[in-house]
Design an enzyme around this catalytic site. Structure first.
Site, PDB file in Angstrom:
ATOM      1  N   GLU A 250     -71.196  86.412  44.302  1.00 33.02           N
ATOM      2  CA  GLU A 250     -70.435  87.145  45.310  1.00 33.02           C
ATOM      3  C   GLU A 250     -69.118  86.425  45.509  1.00 33.02           C
ATOM      4  OE1 GLU A 250     -70.700  88.928  49.865  1.00 33.02           O
ATOM      5  OE2 GLU A 250     -71.864  87.151  49.344  1.00 33.02           O
TER       6      GLU A 250
ATOM      7  N   GLU B  30     -66.802  80.957  48.218  1.00 29.65           N
ATOM      8  CA  GLU B  30     -65.945  81.088  49.403  1.00 29.65           C
ATOM      9  C   GLU B  30     -64.996  79.896  49.438  1.00 29.65           C
ATOM     10  OE1 GLU B  30     -63.820  82.004  52.234  1.00 29.65           O
ATOM     11  OE2 GLU B  30     -65.465  83.442  51.916  1.00 29.65           O
TER      12      GLU B  30
ATOM     13  N   ASP C  55     -60.261  91.564  51.439  1.00 23.70           N
ATOM     14  CA  ASP C  55     -58.991  91.843  52.116  1.00 23.70           C
ATOM     15  C   ASP C  55     -58.325  93.036  51.428  1.00 23.70           C
ATOM     16  OD1 ASP C  55     -56.354  91.811  53.137  1.00 23.70           O
ATOM     17  OD2 ASP C  55     -56.431  89.634  53.409  1.00 23.70           O
TER      18      ASP C  55
ATOM     19  N   LYS D  89     -50.280  96.694  51.934  1.00 22.70           N
ATOM     20  CA  LYS D  89     -48.903  96.947  51.497  1.00 22.70           C
ATOM     21  C   LYS D  89     -48.847  97.040  49.965  1.00 22.70           C
ATOM     22  CE  LYS D  89     -46.777  94.742  55.509  1.00 22.70           C
ATOM     23  NZ  LYS D  89     -45.879  93.674  56.004  1.00 22.70           N
TER      24      LYS D  89
ATOM     25  N   ASP E 240     -65.024  99.065  54.053  1.00 19.05           N
ATOM     26  CA  ASP E 240     -64.865 100.072  55.098  1.00 19.05           C
ATOM     27  C   ASP E 240     -63.497 100.736  54.992  1.00 19.05           C
ATOM     28  OD1 ASP E 240     -63.651  97.538  55.928  1.00 19.05           O
ATOM     29  OD2 ASP E 240     -63.123  98.650  57.749  1.00 19.05           O
TER      30      ASP E 240
ATOM     31  N   GLU F 297     -71.873  90.636  57.453  1.00 18.75           N
ATOM     32  CA  GLU F 297     -71.522  90.564  58.867  1.00 18.75           C
ATOM     33  C   GLU F 297     -70.510  91.662  59.232  1.00 18.75           C
ATOM     34  OE1 GLU F 297     -72.513  86.371  57.458  1.00 18.75           O
ATOM     35  OE2 GLU F 297     -71.267  88.014  56.736  1.00 18.75           O
ATOM     36  N   TYR F 298     -69.480  91.823  58.381  1.00 13.98           N
ATOM     37  CA  TYR F 298     -68.482  92.855  58.639  1.00 13.98           C
ATOM     38  C   TYR F 298     -69.102  94.245  58.618  1.00 13.98           C
ATOM     39  CZ  TYR F 298     -64.475  89.681  58.263  1.00 13.98           C
ATOM     40  OH  TYR F 298     -63.551  88.691  58.487  1.00 13.98           O
ATOM     41  N   GLU F 299     -70.014  94.479  57.680  1.00 12.83           N
ATOM     42  CA  GLU F 299     -70.654  95.784  57.561  1.00 12.83           C
ATOM     43  C   GLU F 299     -71.418  96.138  58.829  1.00 12.83           C
ATOM     44  OE1 GLU F 299     -73.612  98.076  54.390  1.00 12.83           O
ATOM     45  OE2 GLU F 299     -73.007  96.000  54.063  1.00 12.83           O
TER      46      GLU F 299
END
Length: 215
Positions: A44, A69, A118, A122, A154, A192-194
């Site tokens: 990942e 990470e 991310d 732009k 998302d 976590e974001y999901e």
């Protein structure tokens, strides 16, 4: 995302070499030896606080996972999860995902997960998106001919860009969902974001893309 500085993070990382592999350049081509088996390796890129990769390792003990990470202040939480779970099929790397070729041989990684990367909205920053063609080439360089990328976000704009990028690169789209949580898909492990985004009613987009043999 503003990161809180944790000056003690490096000391803790260094204290757990059994979980966060030190000097991973030396592990290149040796990951199955390090895990002690010949099971497939999934990575990942941008593992964040580790909820997804830890959950996947628990769910699939026959697969070896590596969470990558680059931010010390973030990977510390993933390390805490791993210490608690003590999973033999999970390792962490605190390195830059843009330098994967330094840590893996061709064909060593069979699947890459990209979760809530991310979006770099732009246009001038498109090359920084983890599904841009230069990153796809990087993933291809460490995977077998039909290695897969599994992608969740998302962000509709990033998802549309990524589908186009996969297709233009010559990848085969095996799965596309515009609303993952209402699709009937089984076996999903949330990040976590999901959890945060879906709790607000936001749709989660998911795709699976496969590299094709070069002729």
């Amino acid at each position: 995302m503003r990161l809180r500085n944790k000056p003690w993070a490096r000391e803790k990382i260094n204290a757990y070499p059994q979980y966060i592999t030190p000097q991973p350049e030396g592990a290149k081509g040796r990951w199955n030896e390090i895990f002690g088996n010949d099971n497939p390796i999934h990575i990942e890129v941008g593992t964040g606080k580790g909820q997804f990769v830890t959950g996947m390792a628990k769910q699939n003990p026959h697969i070896n996972y590596i969470g990558i990470e680059m931010y010390e202040s973030v990977i510390i939480t993933a390390l805490d999860r791993l210490i608690e779970a003590d999973l033999p099929n999970l390792k962490l790397l605190d390195v830059d995902g843009a330098e994967l070729i330094n840590y893996f041989e061709k064909g060593e990684v069979s699947r890459v997960y990209l979760n809530f990367s991310d979006p770099w909205p732009k246009t001038r920053h498109a090359k920084r998106r983890l599904t841009y063609k230069t990153f796809l080439s990087l993933y291809e360089s460490i995977m077998p001919d039909e290695g897969e990328i599994h992608f969740k976000t998302d962000n509709q704009g990033l998802f549309e860009f990524s589908l186009k990028s996969f297709s233009e690169y010559g990848m085969l789209l095996n799965f596309v969902s515009l609303d993952l949580h209402n699709s009937g898909y089984e076996g999903n492990v949330m990040t976590e974001y999901e959890e945060k985004f879906s709790a607000k009613g936001q749709r989660i987009y998911r795709s699976e893309a496969k590299f094709q043999p070069r002729t």
